[in-house]
Write a protein that holds these residues in place. Structure first.
Motif, PDB file in Angstrom:
ATOM      1  N   ASN A  85      -1.202  -6.565   2.947  1.00 35.15           N
ATOM      2  CA  ASN A  85      -1.368  -5.122   2.986  1.00 35.15           C
ATOM      3  C   ASN A  85      -0.859  -4.485   1.697  1.00 35.15           C
ATOM      4  O   ASN A  85      -1.538  -3.668   1.079  1.00 35.15           O
ATOM      5  CB  ASN A  85      -0.633  -4.555   4.199  1.00 35.15           C
ATOM      6  CG  ASN A  85      -0.823  -3.073   4.368  1.00 35.15           C
ATOM      7  OD1 ASN A  85      -1.815  -2.510   3.937  1.00 35.15           O
ATOM      8  ND2 ASN A  85       0.144  -2.430   4.995  1.00 35.15           N
ATOM      9  N   VAL A  86       0.339  -4.859   1.266  1.00 31.58           N
ATOM     10  CA  VAL A  86       0.894  -4.263   0.058  1.00 31.58           C
ATOM     11  C   VAL A  86       0.110  -4.719  -1.172  1.00 31.58           C
ATOM     12  O   VAL A  86      -0.164  -3.913  -2.066  1.00 31.58           O
ATOM     13  CB  VAL A  86       2.417  -4.532  -0.092  1.00 31.58           C
ATOM     14  CG1 VAL A  86       2.721  -5.963  -0.417  1.00 31.58           C
ATOM     15  CG2 VAL A  86       3.010  -3.623  -1.137  1.00 31.58           C
ATOM     16  N   SER A  87      -0.287  -5.977  -1.229  1.00 29.69           N
ATOM     17  CA  SER A  87      -1.041  -6.474  -2.383  1.00 29.69           C
ATOM     18  C   SER A  87      -2.377  -5.752  -2.515  1.00 29.69           C
ATOM     19  O   SER A  87      -2.761  -5.327  -3.609  1.00 29.69           O
ATOM     20  CB  SER A  87      -1.285  -7.980  -2.256  1.00 29.69           C
ATOM     21  OG  SER A  87      -0.061  -8.655  -2.217  1.00 29.69           O
ATOM     22  N   TYR A  88      -3.080  -5.609  -1.404  1.00 32.81           N
ATOM     23  CA  TYR A  88      -4.363  -4.899  -1.412  1.00 32.81           C
ATOM     24  C   TYR A  88      -4.189  -3.460  -1.887  1.00 32.81           C
ATOM     25  O   TYR A  88      -4.927  -2.979  -2.750  1.00 32.81           O
ATOM     26  CB  TYR A  88      -4.993  -4.918  -0.017  1.00 32.81           C
ATOM     27  CG  TYR A  88      -6.161  -3.973   0.107  1.00 32.81           C
ATOM     28  CD1 TYR A  88      -7.414  -4.327  -0.383  1.00 32.81           C
ATOM     29  CD2 TYR A  88      -5.998  -2.703   0.666  1.00 32.81           C
ATOM     30  CE1 TYR A  88      -8.491  -3.452  -0.297  1.00 32.81           C
ATOM     31  CE2 TYR A  88      -7.070  -1.823   0.750  1.00 32.81           C
ATOM     32  CZ  TYR A  88      -8.307  -2.195   0.268  1.00 32.81           C
ATOM     33  OH  TYR A  88      -9.362  -1.314   0.337  1.00 32.81           O
ATOM     34  N   ASN A  89      -3.196  -2.761  -1.321  1.00 30.95           N
ATOM     35  CA  ASN A  89      -3.006  -1.353  -1.671  1.00 30.95           C
ATOM     36  C   ASN A  89      -2.547  -1.172  -3.112  1.00 30.95           C
ATOM     37  O   ASN A  89      -2.985  -0.236  -3.787  1.00 30.95           O
ATOM     38  CB  ASN A  89      -2.038  -0.685  -0.689  1.00 30.95           C
ATOM     39  CG  ASN A  89      -2.723  -0.371   0.619  1.00 30.95           C
ATOM     40  OD1 ASN A  89      -3.817   0.193   0.645  1.00 30.95           O
ATOM     41  ND2 ASN A  89      -2.115  -0.750   1.722  1.00 30.95           N
ATOM     42  N   LEU A  90      -1.702  -2.059  -3.607  1.00 26.51           N
ATOM     43  CA  LEU A  90      -1.292  -1.979  -5.010  1.00 26.51           C
ATOM     44  C   LEU A  90      -2.499  -2.183  -5.928  1.00 26.51           C
ATOM     45  O   LEU A  90      -2.673  -1.451  -6.909  1.00 26.51           O
ATOM     46  CB  LEU A  90      -0.206  -3.002  -5.320  1.00 26.51           C
ATOM     47  CG  LEU A  90       1.163  -2.736  -4.723  1.00 26.51           C
ATOM     48  CD1 LEU A  90       2.113  -3.895  -5.026  1.00 26.51           C
ATOM     49  CD2 LEU A  90       1.753  -1.425  -5.205  1.00 26.51           C
ATOM     50  N   LYS A  91      -3.343  -3.155  -5.590  1.00 30.04           N
ATOM     51  CA  LYS A  91      -4.542  -3.414  -6.393  1.00 30.04           C
ATOM     52  C   LYS A  91      -5.448  -2.177  -6.423  1.00 30.04           C
ATOM     53  O   LYS A  91      -5.935  -1.772  -7.470  1.00 30.04           O
ATOM     54  CB  LYS A  91      -5.294  -4.622  -5.826  1.00 30.04           C
ATOM     55  CG  LYS A  91      -6.533  -4.987  -6.594  1.00 30.04           C
ATOM     56  CD  LYS A  91      -7.251  -6.171  -5.974  1.00 30.04           C
ATOM     57  CE  LYS A  91      -8.543  -6.426  -6.735  1.00 30.04           C
ATOM     58  NZ  LYS A  91      -9.426  -7.328  -6.028  1.00 30.04           N
ATOM     59  N   LYS A  92      -5.665  -1.567  -5.251  1.00 33.76           N
ATOM     60  CA  LYS A  92      -6.508  -0.361  -5.177  1.00 33.76           C
ATOM     61  C   LYS A  92      -5.901   0.781  -5.993  1.00 33.76           C
ATOM     62  O   LYS A  92      -6.618   1.500  -6.693  1.00 33.76           O
ATOM     63  CB  LYS A  92      -6.677   0.098  -3.727  1.00 33.76           C
ATOM     64  CG  LYS A  92      -7.657  -0.698  -2.918  1.00 33.76           C
ATOM     65  CD  LYS A  92      -9.013  -0.751  -3.542  1.00 33.76           C
ATOM     66  CE  LYS A  92      -9.935   0.300  -3.000  1.00 33.76           C
ATOM     67  NZ  LYS A  92     -11.283   0.202  -3.547  1.00 33.76           N
ATOM     68  N   LEU A  93      -4.586   0.961  -5.888  1.00 30.69           N
ATOM     69  CA  LEU A  93      -3.921   2.048  -6.609  1.00 30.69           C
ATOM     70  C   LEU A  93      -4.000   1.852  -8.119  1.00 30.69           C
ATOM     71  O   LEU A  93      -4.131   2.831  -8.866  1.00 30.69           O
ATOM     72  CB  LEU A  93      -2.468   2.188  -6.140  1.00 30.69           C
ATOM     73  CG  LEU A  93      -2.325   2.726  -4.718  1.00 30.69           C
ATOM     74  CD1 LEU A  93      -0.899   2.535  -4.206  1.00 30.69           C
ATOM     75  CD2 LEU A  93      -2.731   4.197  -4.644  1.00 30.69           C
ATOM     76  N   VAL A  94      -3.963   0.614  -8.570  1.00 28.28           N
ATOM     77  CA  VAL A  94      -4.142   0.335 -10.002  1.00 28.28           C
ATOM     78  C   VAL A  94      -5.577   0.663 -10.398  1.00 28.28           C
ATOM     79  O   VAL A  94      -5.815   1.345 -11.401  1.00 28.28           O
ATOM     80  CB  VAL A  94      -3.782  -1.143 -10.328  1.00 28.28           C
ATOM     81  CG1 VAL A  94      -4.252  -1.522 -11.728  1.00 28.28           C
ATOM     82  CG2 VAL A  94      -2.280  -1.359 -10.195  1.00 28.28           C
ATOM     83  N   GLU A  95      -6.552   0.209  -9.591  1.00 30.56           N
ATOM     84  CA  GLU A  95      -7.972   0.475  -9.880  1.00 30.56           C
ATOM     85  C   GLU A  95      -8.264   1.970  -9.939  1.00 30.56           C
ATOM     86  O   GLU A  95      -9.082   2.417 -10.744  1.00 30.56           O
ATOM     87  CB  GLU A  95      -8.859  -0.170  -8.816  1.00 30.56           C
ATOM     88  CG  GLU A  95      -8.950  -1.676  -8.887  1.00 30.56           C
ATOM     89  CD  GLU A  95      -9.693  -2.281  -7.699  1.00 30.56           C
ATOM     90  OE1 GLU A  95     -10.247  -1.526  -6.860  1.00 30.56           O
ATOM     91  OE2 GLU A  95      -9.715  -3.525  -7.602  1.00 30.56           O
ATOM     92  N   LEU A  96      -7.607   2.741  -9.073  1.00 32.31           N
ATOM     93  CA  LEU A  96      -7.848   4.184  -9.017  1.00 32.31           C
ATOM     94  C   LEU A  96      -7.045   4.970 -10.058  1.00 32.31           C
ATOM     95  O   LEU A  96      -7.173   6.187 -10.157  1.00 32.31           O
ATOM     96  CB  LEU A  96      -7.519   4.712  -7.611  1.00 32.31           C
ATOM     97  CG  LEU A  96      -8.437   4.222  -6.495  1.00 32.31           C
ATOM     98  CD1 LEU A  96      -7.857   4.571  -5.123  1.00 32.31           C
ATOM     99  CD2 LEU A  96      -9.834   4.819  -6.655  1.00 32.31           C
TER     100      LEU A  96
END
Length: 170
Positions: A85-96
């Motif tokens: 969950n944290v890895s996915y959300n961190l990746k999305k936040l970097v992409e955004l």
């Protein structure tokens, strides 16, 4: 959460144990509902502000990171978030564009993250929301500081209890 019934051996403490169990199960269910409601409050605030490209979990993640530079494992070890969950959300936040990420010089497997100005703006929105709500609680006499303080202490004891259950399982 459904109502649970547990039978106790006939002893003097059984009624107290049943009451404690009932209250404990109520508190567990309440904690679950409160977390979902908090996410709904953040979602509603962001919809009101027209912020649609970030979800409430991600906004809360930005709020909790704040001015720190952290790794995903640090967020997990602090107990804020779980696994993928944290890895996915961190990746999305970097992409955004809400977070910067950089590989650690010492351990190349580890990535350190920190908020961008765009991420700081979201963090500020969440902080403003929480400040408004704290003011409303206080001004409206909804819950006194002393009661809130005692609630936090009780929840910390429960958190410590659960943590000990995990650490000292054997």
């Amino acid at each position: 959460m459904t109502e649970h019934r547990v039978s106790f051996q006939q002893d003097v403490g059984a009624p107290v144990r049943r009451q404690t169990l009932a209250r404990y199960l109520d508190s567990v269910a309440l904690l679950e509902r409160m977390h979902r409601l908090l996410l709904d409050v953040i979602k509603d605030e962001f919809e009101r502000l027209g912020i649609v490209n970030i979800n409430p979990v991600q906004a809360l993640l930005l709020f909790n990171i704040g001015d720190h530079e952290v790794t995903a494992s640090e967020l997990k070890s602090r107990g804020y978030y779980q696994g993928s969950n944290v890895s996915y959300n961190l990746k999305k936040l970097v992409e955004l564009g809400y977070m910067h990420h950089q590989r650690c010089a010492i351990d190349r497997r580890s990535v350190r993250v920190r908020l961008t100005p765009k991420g700081q703006a979201i963090r500020s929105r969440v902080a403003d929301l929480f400040a408004r709500q704290a003011e409303q609680l206080d001004d409206g006499g909804i819950i006194a500081f002393a009661t809130l303080d005692e609630t936090v202490r009780a929840l910390r004891r429960l958190e410590r209890f659960w943590g000990d259950q995990i650490r000292y399982i054997y």
